[in-house]
Design an enzyme around this catalytic site. Structure first.
Site, short mmCIF file in Angstrom:
data_model
loop_
_atom_site.label_atom_id
_atom_site.label_comp_id
_atom_site.label_asym_id
_atom_site.label_seq_id
_atom_site.Cartn_x
_atom_site.Cartn_y
_atom_site.Cartn_z
N GLU A 101 -1.85 7.24 6.52
CA GLU A 101 -1.14 8.08 7.50
C GLU A 101 -1.77 8.00 8.89
OE1 GLU A 101 0.31 11.92 6.23
OE2 GLU A 101 0.07 11.35 4.13
N TRP A 125 0.83 -1.21 0.00
CA TRP A 125 0.00 0.00 0.00
C TRP A 125 0.86 1.26 0.00
CZ3 TRP A 125 -1.32 -3.54 4.18
CH2 TRP A 125 -2.22 -4.50 3.76
#
Length: 381
Positions: free
Chosen positions: A360, A155
């Site tokens: 994040e 990812w």
């Protein structure tokens, strides 16, 4: 529109960015191939001087750039953000040689950067990294430390097409966050391969495989076993700006909804005349402005060196990304079926808005950070 104390020059710059995004960046974005790096778009960001500003601006300026670009061209916003995320560790922790080799090329849009932290078994729990840097085990006259990287990353935005990666690997087994080192890894290093992943987001996302990839002390960013600080410092800077990206998308959805409900005929009047609709639009505006103010406050805290940056950054990302999901979803509902047609603005935003709640640091991780900071503050009293 905001009551935050932005200077007139900042407001004018934001308007200029929105115009540039619509006139020069969106046409390039529309020519790009989903799931591939749009190098023409990255190069134009460089020509406009926006990539160079990543290394000379503070957190608030970064938020203003991301919010403004997102309102008119999410692809341009994402391309800019990924350059910053991948290259910021080089800017903040790199040696003179590392900076000289890569930062000018990132700034002019000729080198594509990537931030390689997540793994198949270590997404939200970043301290559980398993990509291992094994000591080389051979004698070297220069005395420099050397390792071989073995494992995988997953990812990773801009993978496998980036020109270099900021890679986080375990150098001390069993040490948790204290045993991770950051490496600057050119994409042509032997043993490094990658593959693209078919994801909902239109920007490239891929996986990387490391088969004994050689690295040396010259590739280390910062200090050995202190790489987790490199990662968290980067994320503390970029988390508020992820919120700014989300606010930009929410504002675009709100603007589209205001225009649609003002002209759409329904039940003998305009759609906006229905109280149920007007109240939903008011709620969209309320939440968008609240998220914007929290993003700006978190960015200002970062720029002024405030002690509560991790908690503020987490709050800003959490509120803004959850708000954008609500605003875009409500906009789709008020537009009806036409909003879900391929190529429509809201169809595009509906696909774009989901991922920021995960990357994040997922929303649940942000809540954990906020709680940890609150209890630490209480114990320090």
């Amino acid at each position: 529109m905001t009551a935050f104390s932005l200077e007139p020059a900042q407001l004018a710059w934001c308007a200029e960015l929105r115009a540039l995004a619509a006139e020069r960046l969106r046409p390039l974005a529309e020519k790009g191939e989903p799931g591939r790096v749009n190098r023409a778009l990255v190069a134009e960001l460089g020509r406009l001087g926006l990539l160079g500003r990543l290394f000379t601006s503070g957190a608030l300026d970064l938020c203003l750039m991301r919010e403004s670009l997102a309102q008119a061209c999410t692809e341009a916003e994402t391309a800019l953000a990924l350059q910053g995320l991948g290259a910021h560790p080089v800017h903040a922790h790199g040696t003179d040689a590392q900076r000289a080799r890569w930062l000018p090329a990132v700034s002019d849009g000729t080198a594509v950067a990537a931030f390689a932290l997540s793994e198949p078994g270590a997404g939200s729990d970043a301290a559980a990294l398993e990509l291992t840097a094994h000591p080389d085990g051979t004698a070297h006259p220069d005395g420099d430390a050397r390792w071989r990287l073995t494992g995988e990353k997953c990812w990773i935005s801009n993978a496998p097409e980036a020109d270099f990666y900021t890679v986080f690997a375990r150098t001390t087994p069993g040490a948790g966050a204290r045993g991770v080192t950051a490496f600057l890894l050119p994409a042509d290093r032997p043993g490094l391969t990658g593959r693209g992943l078919d994801m909902l987001a239109p920007h490239p996302v891929g996986a990387l495989d490391f088969d004994g990839v050689p690295v040396t002390a010259d590739d280390v960013l910062g200090e050995v076993d202190r790489g987790f600080r490199v990662a968290m410092g980067t994320l503390n800077l970029f988390r508020p700006s992820v919120g700014a990206f989300a606010v930009g998308m929410a504002q675009a959805a709100l603007d589209a909804t205001l225009a649609h409900t003002a002209r759409r005929d329904a039940f003998g009047g305009k759609l906006r005349d229905l109280q149920a609709v007007a109240h939903q639009v008011a709620e969209m505006a309320l939440r968008t402005e609240a998220a914007r103010l929290m993003v700006y406050a978190a960015a200002t805290a970062y720029d002024t060196g405030a002690p509560d940056v991790p908690g503020r950054s987490a709050m800003a990302k959490l509120l803004a990304t959850e708000t954008a999901q609500y605003v875009v979803d409500t906009a789709v509902q008020l537009h009806g079926a036409r909003a879900l047609q391929r190529g429509q603005l809201l169809e595009h935003l509906y696909r774009e808005v989901r991922a920021p709640r995960i990357y994040e640091g997922a929303s649940e991780v942000q809540r954990g950070i906020i709680a940890k900071e609150l209890y630490a503050r209480q114990e320090a009293r």
